[in-house]
Write a protein that holds these residues in place. Structure first.
Motif, PDB file in Angstrom:
ATOM      1  N   GLY A   4       0.794  -1.235   0.000  1.00 44.29           N
ATOM      2  CA  GLY A   4       0.000   0.000   0.000  1.00 44.29           C
ATOM      3  C   GLY A   4       0.815   1.269   0.000  1.00 44.29           C
ATOM      4  O   GLY A   4       0.278   2.357   0.219  1.00 44.29           O
ATOM      5  N   LEU A   5       2.107   1.176  -0.249  1.00 47.37           N
ATOM      6  CA  LEU A   5       2.934   2.376  -0.195  1.00 47.37           C
ATOM      7  C   LEU A   5       2.892   3.182  -1.480  1.00 47.37           C
ATOM      8  O   LEU A   5       2.987   4.408  -1.447  1.00 47.37           O
ATOM      9  N   ILE A   6       2.777   2.512  -2.597  1.00 44.16           N
ATOM     10  CA  ILE A   6       2.712   3.245  -3.859  1.00 44.16           C
ATOM     11  C   ILE A   6       1.470   2.842  -4.652  1.00 44.16           C
ATOM     12  O   ILE A   6       0.904   1.766  -4.436  1.00 44.16           O
ATOM     13  N   ARG A   7       1.064   3.744  -5.507  1.00 43.22           N
ATOM     14  CA  ARG A   7       0.015   3.454  -6.483  1.00 43.22           C
ATOM     15  C   ARG A   7       0.675   3.418  -7.853  1.00 43.22           C
ATOM     16  O   ARG A   7       1.505   4.277  -8.172  1.00 43.22           O
ATOM     17  N   GLN A   8       0.294   2.433  -8.641  1.00 42.29           N
ATOM     18  CA  GLN A   8       0.893   2.306  -9.969  1.00 42.29           C
ATOM     19  C   GLN A   8      -0.172   2.357 -11.043  1.00 42.29           C
ATOM     20  O   GLN A   8      -1.228   1.744 -10.919  1.00 42.29           O
ATOM     21  N   ARG A   9       0.145   3.099 -12.091  1.00 44.04           N
ATOM     22  CA  ARG A   9      -0.747   3.194 -13.248  1.00 44.04           C
ATOM     23  C   ARG A   9       0.028   2.889 -14.515  1.00 44.04           C
ATOM     24  O   ARG A   9       1.197   3.235 -14.640  1.00 44.04           O
ATOM     25  N   GLN A  10      -0.673   2.258 -15.440  1.00 40.15           N
ATOM     26  CA  GLN A  10      -0.048   1.894 -16.708  1.00 40.15           C
ATOM     27  C   GLN A  10      -0.234   3.020 -17.713  1.00 40.15           C
ATOM     28  O   GLN A  10      -1.356   3.403 -18.032  1.00 40.15           O
ATOM     29  N   TYR A  11       0.869   3.563 -18.192  1.00 33.80           N
ATOM     30  CA  TYR A  11       0.839   4.588 -19.236  1.00 33.80           C
ATOM     31  C   TYR A  11       1.533   4.009 -20.456  1.00 33.80           C
ATOM     32  O   TYR A  11       2.756   4.064 -20.558  1.00 33.80           O
ATOM     33  N   LEU A  55       3.562   1.904 -22.412  1.00 39.73           N
ATOM     34  CA  LEU A  55       4.537   0.890 -22.015  1.00 39.73           C
ATOM     35  C   LEU A  55       4.934   0.998 -20.557  1.00 39.73           C
ATOM     36  O   LEU A  55       5.249   0.015 -19.909  1.00 39.73           O
ATOM     37  N   GLU A  56       4.918   2.213 -20.057  1.00 40.85           N
ATOM     38  CA  GLU A  56       5.452   2.423 -18.719  1.00 40.85           C
ATOM     39  C   GLU A  56       4.417   2.202 -17.625  1.00 40.85           C
ATOM     40  O   GLU A  56       3.233   2.418 -17.816  1.00 40.85           O
TER      41      GLU A  56
END
Lengths: 124, 124
Positions: free
Chosen positions: B83-90, B92-93
DNA sequence: ATCATAGTTCGATAAAACTCGTACATATCA
DNA sequence: TGATATGTACGAGTTTTATCGAACTATGAT
């Protein structure tokens, strides 16, 4: 903060048994402290010391954990080596206290996090 | 703090890619968070996001770690699942940001500890 | 279509950490 | 002296975590 004279800052042995080997304040490492607090039982230990100990240090048995003694030794040692508790030998017992001043000095706010923590489930 | 109208509090999808699976705020566990921060490389990741990211999310590569990609995947995943980071797909990245509001809400003071942390040695 | 890029997934290996039994050490007390 | 209580040390078994290569997926550009 201080007593009447400047000389009072020289702490006398105070008649306490010497602490078991522990890291000095400037040797405390955040990653080690975090690692020590990643275990629920160890969080319980620290939290119980913070909330329920009335100015006394407490022996292993005081916590009332239903675990083998060798397991408890393991966890108390982990806490001491990470710098979270100080342990002194009183006759048979090895009593522990949280290193409040040291932790506040190096990691202000950390202790409050543990105080506010609620165990997910009773672990015993 | 708020924009002109009360209705502005209804957040629209905002055109952002959806976050990857992550624990909800009320599912955040202190012991899991502590465990995630017990690793120096992961501390560096969080600290770097906190201190050097100018309001943008950052991809894995932005950090410039000299480690195999599979290792980085491992650590970013550990941070996200704790729960420390939120990740989103952009495209390729996969860009990451610290879950500041959520962490402040559940563990006030925690973020400051990471900000103040100094690595023992450059880890790369 | 081809190619490079960013990252994942899988699997193997290795290193830590947890758990616990047994044996041991030492202090206290009768 | 012997019995009991507190806790350690060692070692084995188990589990978790870390590390990394290799193959793969999917996006974006030429």
């Amino acid at each position: 903060m201080s007593t009447s004279t400047a000389l009072a800052d020289i702490r006398l042995p105070d008649d306490l048994p010497p602490p078991l080997p522990e890291p000095a304040v400037d040797e405390l490492r955040l990653e080690a402290v975090m690692g020590a607090l990643a275990d629920p039982l160890r969080l319980i230990i620290i939290r119980k010391l913070l909330l329920e100990s009335e100015a006394y240090d407490h022996s292993c048995g005081w916590f009332g954990f239903d675990r083998p003694k060798s397991s408890l030794t393991h966890h108390f040692k982990a806490l001491r080596e990470a710098g979270l508790i100080r342990q002194r030998q009183y006759g048979l017992e090895r009593r522990s206290r949280v290193r409040l001043e040291d932790l506040d000095a190096r990691f202000p706010g950390l202790i409050d996090l543990v105080k506010a923590w609620e165990p997910a489930a009773p672990i015993a």
